[in-house]
Scaffold this motif. Sequence first.
Motif, PDB file in Angstrom:
ATOM      1  N   GLY A 138      55.597  -9.223   5.313  1.00 31.16           N
ATOM      2  CA  GLY A 138      53.881  -9.335   4.996  1.00 31.16           C
ATOM      3  C   GLY A 138      53.831  -7.638   5.235  1.00 31.16           C
ATOM      4  N   GLU A 153      50.840 -11.586   2.891  1.00 33.64           N
ATOM      5  CA  GLU A 153      51.834 -11.627   2.863  1.00 33.64           C
ATOM      6  C   GLU A 153      51.702 -11.475   1.039  1.00 33.64           C
ATOM      7  OE1 GLU A 153      53.886 -13.253   5.243  1.00 33.64           O
ATOM      8  OE2 GLU A 153      52.908 -12.442   6.183  1.00 33.64           O
ATOM      9  N   TYR A 196      48.910 -19.187   8.563  1.00 33.75           N
ATOM     10  CA  TYR A 196      49.151 -18.522   8.002  1.00 33.75           C
ATOM     11  C   TYR A 196      48.484 -17.681   9.506  1.00 33.75           C
ATOM     12  CZ  TYR A 196      50.695 -17.336   3.463  1.00 33.75           C
ATOM     13  OH  TYR A 196      51.172 -16.937   2.151  1.00 33.75           O
TER      14      TYR A 196
END
Length: 452
Positions: A138, A153, A196
């Motif tokens: 990331g 990401e 995430y």
Amino acid sequence: MTVRPIILAAGVGKRMRSSLPKVLHRICGRPMIRYVLAAVDEAGLGRPVVVVGRGAEAVQVEVGDGATFVVQAEQKGTAHALLVGLEAAPDGEAVLVLYGDVPLLTGQTLERLVAHYRDARPGVTLLTASLPDPAGYGRIVRGTGGTVTRIVEEADASPDERAIREINAGTYVFDGALLREGLRHVQPTNAQGEYYLTDVIAWTLSRGARVDALPVDDPVEVLGVNSRRDLARAEAAMRERLLDRLMDGGVTVVDPQTTYLHADVAVGEDTIIQPGSSLEGTTRIGRGCVIGPNARLVDATIGDGAAVVASTVVQSVLGEGSRIGPYSHLRPGSRIGRRVEIGNFAEVKNSTIGDGSKVHHKSYLGDATIGERVNIGAGTITCNLRDRSGKKWPTIIEDEAFIGSDTMLVAPLRIGKGATTGAGSVVTKDVPAGAVVVGVPARVIRPSEVGG
Ligand code: UD1
Ligand code: CA
């Protein structure tokens, strides 16, 4: 303020293509999750929470009592994993998040990260690194003035964002309350359809809280293991670190490039490790030894001043000043005394050999107890397996016996103190102390001397 470590280790590890949970793959002999736990321990933080999923039981067995486990039944992403992990973390604590697949992180860096958080009290302090090749990580997106604005990401990044070299290490300290709230806002609206954790960063900023980024000193620390290629890179980096530690401790490593070392190996000062050697498991080597070239030691204990040349020692003890090799093999359960000489081409299994004995050429000694100052002639074999039952029979050879070349010792058998066997004899019966036997089967040609 208590900082609770939560280690995320539930992932499927698809890119490893393995039936073993990713965090149990070994680096320098240790499952990678144990390095993460060791770093947490070094940093002197509270009892860690480990989020397990894939292969949960095996991971729990490996980690043992040192952590609290929470199971993430379905792997929906790092934010979801952390939400599950927080079930075992008391409210009101700050949270240190670590990923189980980042094994090179040091306790020192964690201390620095936590200290920064404690001093500055932002919403989040996160660890970053600038990598020459940031692929797979990331990226840290910074706005005007250089402040962090979000993490993107790789799968979701624009070409411009992909060009960013600063990456997210996956190690953060969060304000607990803010984190709990932020995690509830994460949506799986991204290329991978996952929740995430990295989305909590932009959310934290949107709430007006500060996000601090702390760059790591040595970028190797943030290496994340997603594939077998990463695993090999981590192995090389860890090995270099372990070898440096060994050399700093007074060990000569002639060629670090061809010296393989496990994390739990200890070596004494002034020992020389020659090229092509592999020191594995819980091997302990004394001072002033010469190991290699081409030695393999597995859970071995080597006394001071011993030498192991082109030989393998497994779960055995070699005493002070003894020498083995070239081309010999100590199999499990062998206990070799001091100043013993073994090999060329000797195999010893589950046997004891007393001080000052010699086993110079082409022998097999299995399930034998051998006294001091014994000479084992070339080609001597203990015939310890007599039938198909699989049962092994013992051989006892007392002090100062002289076993002639090519003697077959048909166990169970006792060779008395100072006895001699002739070359080529096949010994089927016990030999009294001091006697001389020859032939097939061996017969006494000279009885023991009185008092012998
Ligand atoms: C993650 C980060 C990325 C960072 C990189 C650092 C996210 C979304 N991305 O990417 O920004 O640069 O790590 O190495 O966090 N896990 C679970 N449950 C899940 C999913 C993952 O426990 O549902 C665990 C995994 O076991 C692993 C860790 O979380 O230990 C990270 O997951 P992984 O899928 O490897 O994330 P990366 O793609 O490497
Ligand atoms: Ca990863």
